[in-house]
Design a protein around this motif. Structure first.
Motif, short mmCIF file in Angstrom:
data_model
loop_
_atom_site.label_atom_id
_atom_site.label_comp_id
_atom_site.label_asym_id
_atom_site.label_seq_id
_atom_site.Cartn_x
_atom_site.Cartn_y
_atom_site.Cartn_z
N GLY A 100 32.00 44.11 36.31
CA GLY A 100 30.65 43.98 36.77
C GLY A 100 30.52 45.46 36.68
O GLY A 100 31.40 46.33 35.91
N TYR A 101 29.52 46.09 36.81
CA TYR A 101 28.80 47.78 37.14
C TYR A 101 28.76 48.65 38.23
O TYR A 101 28.23 47.92 39.20
N ASP A 102 28.73 49.61 37.93
CA ASP A 102 28.85 50.68 38.91
C ASP A 102 29.72 51.12 39.83
O ASP A 102 30.72 50.54 40.62
N MET A 103 29.65 52.81 40.04
CA MET A 103 30.91 53.15 41.17
C MET A 103 30.24 53.08 43.08
O MET A 103 29.85 53.76 43.22
N VAL A 104 29.95 52.17 43.20
CA VAL A 104 29.05 51.80 44.44
C VAL A 104 30.88 51.51 45.31
O VAL A 104 31.42 51.60 44.75
N GLY A 134 41.79 44.46 44.13
CA GLY A 134 42.22 43.37 43.33
C GLY A 134 40.73 42.64 42.87
O GLY A 134 41.51 41.25 42.20
N SER A 135 39.86 41.98 44.36
CA SER A 135 38.91 40.90 43.18
C SER A 135 38.06 41.70 42.19
O SER A 135 37.64 40.39 41.69
N ILE A 136 37.43 42.98 41.78
CA ILE A 136 37.04 43.32 41.53
C ILE A 136 37.74 43.38 39.97
O ILE A 136 39.37 44.19 39.92
N SER A 137 38.02 42.98 38.77
CA SER A 137 39.04 43.16 37.45
C SER A 137 38.92 44.41 36.73
O SER A 137 39.72 45.44 36.87
N PHE A 138 37.42 44.73 36.85
CA PHE A 138 36.99 45.85 35.90
C PHE A 138 35.22 46.72 36.51
O PHE A 138 34.74 45.76 36.47
N MET A 152 37.12 39.23 27.80
CA MET A 152 37.54 38.69 26.80
C MET A 152 39.60 38.88 26.53
O MET A 152 40.74 38.49 26.02
N LEU A 153 39.74 40.39 27.13
CA LEU A 153 41.55 40.86 27.14
C LEU A 153 41.88 40.21 28.45
O LEU A 153 42.86 40.13 27.50
N ILE A 154 41.27 39.86 29.74
CA ILE A 154 42.24 39.05 30.56
C ILE A 154 42.05 37.41 31.12
O ILE A 154 41.89 36.88 31.35
N ALA A 155 40.43 37.04 30.23
CA ALA A 155 39.80 36.40 29.76
C ALA A 155 40.16 35.22 29.17
O ALA A 155 39.29 33.94 28.68
N ARG A 156 40.54 35.76 27.44
CA ARG A 156 40.84 34.87 26.24
C ARG A 156 41.14 33.41 26.83
O ARG A 156 40.92 32.94 25.29
N ASP A 157 41.92 33.28 27.30
CA ASP A 157 42.07 31.63 26.77
C ASP A 157 41.85 30.51 28.23
O ASP A 157 41.95 29.35 28.57
N LEU A 216 36.94 51.22 33.76
CA LEU A 216 37.08 51.95 34.84
C LEU A 216 38.15 50.64 36.12
O LEU A 216 37.53 49.18 36.18
N ALA A 217 39.00 50.16 36.22
CA ALA A 217 40.03 49.93 36.61
C ALA A 217 41.31 50.38 37.83
O ALA A 217 40.59 51.23 38.30
N LYS A 218 41.44 49.97 38.59
CA LYS A 218 42.02 50.75 39.95
C LYS A 218 43.46 51.41 39.75
O LYS A 218 43.82 52.17 40.47
N GLU A 219 44.05 51.27 38.22
CA GLU A 219 45.50 52.17 38.49
C GLU A 219 44.41 53.48 37.69
O GLU A 219 45.09 54.74 37.87
N ASN A 220 42.86 53.22 36.91
CA ASN A 220 42.12 54.71 36.83
C ASN A 220 41.15 55.51 37.31
O ASN A 220 40.75 56.10 37.28
#
Length: 354
Positions: free
Chosen positions: A285-289, A299-303, A183-188, A341-345
């Motif tokens: 989604g989940y997990d670092m596969v 960029g197609s997965i947000s977190f 909801m940080l990015i989809a609240r609207d 996790l995001a692409k930045e970290n």
């Protein structure tokens, strides 16, 4: 420096023989109540702490632990669980511990039954179980109880099975956290999609069920106006059919820009979005596969929510070691960190942190 206490010293203080003290310290029979009370009184006075490591080494016994888990392709989550379990044995190699891994096909009860029967036939000292459905798992963990074989649950917590211990995330809290982060990015948004991999119309993982409960509860409490639309991808379908299902979904739901899944297969949607150049839609989604990581970077997965799989595998074996070899009490529930996790970290995520 604390002076080393000898059995001879305890015997002299207690007024009993060295042999009697030895039998009491090792919980052997043939000790009178009076003698036991005398020795225990002295042990309490001197705050005696037995050297469990030395005692375990002295027995020179061999221990075999079994890990029963799903078959998998090259996926970081399961690979790290295996690596952690193997490394825990390596760390305790002086105690003659070995780990054997048996696989079953996930969502396939027949292969789970076959693999568990193989495990029972081996009569191991301890077991680590990645559960399948409750009914099938209970059928075999009840036999472990009957044989007094301790077992640890990994990944999905089923307290009714009465495991020695559990390692994994608090699924309800994890699902609630996932909703909060989304909801940080989809609240609207007016509508979001919840993707599920199903078998016979059901999600086979208890963990995913609990995550969804937490997710929906958070959304109900904080964003009740946002519609959650389910999309089921049947495991029985050929993977090539998924693109058609996804194409039809997004065509009929043009206002969906954010998606969620409670499993490690966010890349199914992520890869579809990349192939079709849909840059206005993302999934969480989940997990670092590996496939998830690639979509995250593009960029197609947000977190992604990470679970520290290596730590889970390592700690499960270490818990069996402490309970069975050292005779120590172990915590019954061990929740793992919930990390985003995001692409930045993603480059800074330490999979093997202990």
């Amino acid at each position: 420096m604390m002076q080393k206490v000898r059995i001879k010293d305890i015997a002299e203080k207690s007024g009993v023989s060295v042999g009697t003290v030895d039998r009491i310290l090792h919980n052997r029979p043939n000790v009178s109540k009076t003698a036991r009370e005398k020795v225990e009184r002295v042990l309490k006075e001197i705050n005696y702490q037995p050297n469990m490591y030395a005692s375990a080494l002295a027995y020179n016994k061999q221990y075999t632990f079994y890990l029963i888990m799903p078959e998998h392709e090259s996926e970081a989550y399961w690979e790290e669980i295996e690596e952690g379990a193997v490394q825990a044995c390596e760390a305790r190699r002086d105690f003659n511990i070995q780990i054997k891994i048996i696989y079953y096909k996930r969502f396939n009860t027949e292969t789970f039954n076959h693999s568990f029967q193989e495990l029972l036939d081996a009569n191991p000292n301890g077991v680590i179980v990645v559960p399948t459905d409750m009914e099938s798992t209970r059928a075999f963990t009840s036999q472990l109880h009957d044989r007094n074989i301790p077992f640890v649950l990994l990944d999905s917590y089923m307290p009714d099975l009465e495991p020695l211990s559990f390692f994994g995330q608090d699924s309800f809290s994890s699902g609630s956290f996932a909703a909060k982060m989304l909801m940080l990015i989809a609240r609207d948004e007016k509508e979001i999609m919840l993707m599920k991999l199903t078998k016979n119309g059901k999600v086979a993982s208890k963990q995913q069920d609990n995550r969804e409960v937490g997710f929906r509860q958070y959304m109900k409490d904080h964003f009740p106006a946002i519609k959650i639309t389910d999309l089921e991808l049947p495991l029985e379908e050929d993977r090539s059919e998924y693109d058609g299902i996804l194409e039809a979904f997004f065509a009929s739901h043009p206002q969906v820009h954010h998606c969620m899944t409670m499993c490690s297969k966010a890349h199914i949607v992520g890869e579809f979005l990349l192939k079709t150049n849909r840059h206005d839609i993302q999934i969480m989604g989940y997990d670092m596969v590996g496939k998830n990581e690639a979509c995250l970077r593009q960029g197609s997965i947000s977190f992604l929510i990470a679970q520290h799989a290596y730590m889970q595998g390592y700690n499960c074996v270490d818990t069996l070691f402490r309970a069975i070899v050292l005779k120590q009490e172990v915590p019954p529930v061990n929740y793992m960190p919930i990390e985003l996790l995001a692409k930045e970290n993603v480059d800074f995520y330490r999979r093997k942190q202990l």
